[in-house]
Design an enzyme around this catalytic site. Sequence first.
Site, PDB file in Angstrom:
ATOM      1  N   HIS A 216     -24.430  35.810  27.101  1.00 52.10           N
ATOM      2  CA  HIS A 216     -23.785  36.544  28.261  1.00 52.10           C
ATOM      3  C   HIS A 216     -22.871  35.368  28.827  1.00 52.10           C
ATOM      4  CE1 HIS A 216     -21.935  38.982  31.279  1.00 52.10           C
ATOM      5  NE2 HIS A 216     -21.872  39.994  30.399  1.00 52.10           N
TER       6      HIS A 216
ATOM      7  N   ASP B 129     -25.309  45.214  25.148  1.00 53.91           N
ATOM      8  CA  ASP B 129     -24.912  45.754  23.956  1.00 53.91           C
ATOM      9  C   ASP B 129     -25.943  45.771  22.851  1.00 53.91           C
ATOM     10  OD1 ASP B 129     -22.640  46.605  25.282  1.00 53.91           O
ATOM     11  OD2 ASP B 129     -21.897  44.714  24.893  1.00 53.91           O
TER      12      ASP B 129
END
Length: 428
Positions: free
Chosen positions: A309, A367
């Site tokens: 991320h 996700d």
Amino acid sequence: MTQKSTAILDLGNGSDPIELPILSGTMGPDVVDIRTFHARSGMFTYDPGYLSTASSRSGITFIDGDEGILLYRGYPIEQLAMNCDFTEVCYLLMKGELPDRDQKSTFDNAIKGHSMLHEQLVKFYTGFRRDAHPMAVMVGVVGALSAFYHDAMDITEASHRELSALRLIAKLPTITAMAYKYNIGQPFIYPRNDLSYSENFLHMMFAVPAEEYKPSPVIVRALDRILILHADHEQNASTSTVRLAGSSGANPFACISAGIACLWGPAHGGANEACLNMLEEIGDVSRIDEYIKRAKNKDDNYRLMGFGHRVYKNFDPRAKLMRETCHEVLNELGLHNDRLFKLALELERIALEDEYFISRKLYPNVDFYSGIVQRALGIPTTMFTAIFAMARTVGWVAQWSEMISDPEYKIGRPRQLYTGTIMRDITT
Ligand code: CMC
């Protein structure tokens, strides 16, 4: 926003040093205010990917990526996920405070009053191929809402902005579920106002006229949690797209459609679909090593989807909550032994122990788990990003409306470092 001190910048070219204000918000890093920099120096700053640039001021969402903190309007995401439902979180993001009982009931009713689509808009679906990607349908149908609501298009009017926001939050589940029903050739299922936001969405996705549909409370709660965790995320790529599109004065439906287009990319919201596709491609636990090797190979562009991320470099607090939900759902549905789920959990274990991933702080992101949960709920992979868009719509409209009501807002217009051919003449 207050001025804390002054930065003094020596450009090293003999000119006087330039003083730039350092501004403080309520939390997070201070910023150097460079708005006058070009006028005073003739130079631009250079920051592709906005690694060091605060594009706006905002009071909606706060992230501390090192500490793994995510706050909506000051409330930790963990507390919101445990204590609130999605429409309470929508109210919070839009209005700044959690609703009391009466406010929640009025807000829920307002959303329910806008959940149906104009029948002309329903006809748009038949213009798409049955096998069109749901995100392509979403970009088109949400953009087409612009053609239906001329009654409330004055974006400088707060009441018009609020009405557009309600319409978008209310209609996105219907638009999303219809994209699915069209794709599989089943009749559209219209919204039901006696159901909660998440229950209603599951109803529109999975009910058929021939029989009753009643999802288990664990499944409703899991979907609600997915929506809460994805509702807003500060100035990410799609939110910045919505702000940039909106900065020209474009209507909110067109701006949200632009946000959906940006979200579609595999480095952003498309990661949950890409992650499940990756698991299908790996296929078996015995092949994980081969894929980990590829992800680590500098000469191969391959990346493990659902890992890493830009902002969270220790852990993603949303991933922690989603992991919990993932196990709850797998237990409820008795799916722990499913081939892909076993593969996902083994991949998670290996990546968390591998030096390459540890040293680069590449942890499973939200996700990774939300893809697994959605698959368990029976949602096809091509719908994952569309559901992310449905959840993020409230964040997009809250950020768009905040921008429009900010007296400092200007059309977004970045500059560039030109590296093309210098001026030349056509030779005849
Ligand atoms: N698999 C393997 N290596 C990776 C991965 C990955 N998923 N992500 C980053 N790296 C490596 C990268 O190659 C680089 O290595 P080196 O330092 O040796 O050159 C290092 O880690 C840093 O990568 P980066 O590209 O500079 O990091 P970034 O902050 O620009 O990218 C990211 C963040 C999310 C785009 C990236 O990690 C990625 O592509 N992940 C896979 C896609 C994904 O899951 N995206 C969803 C993000 S969460 C949802 C959302 O908020 O939208």
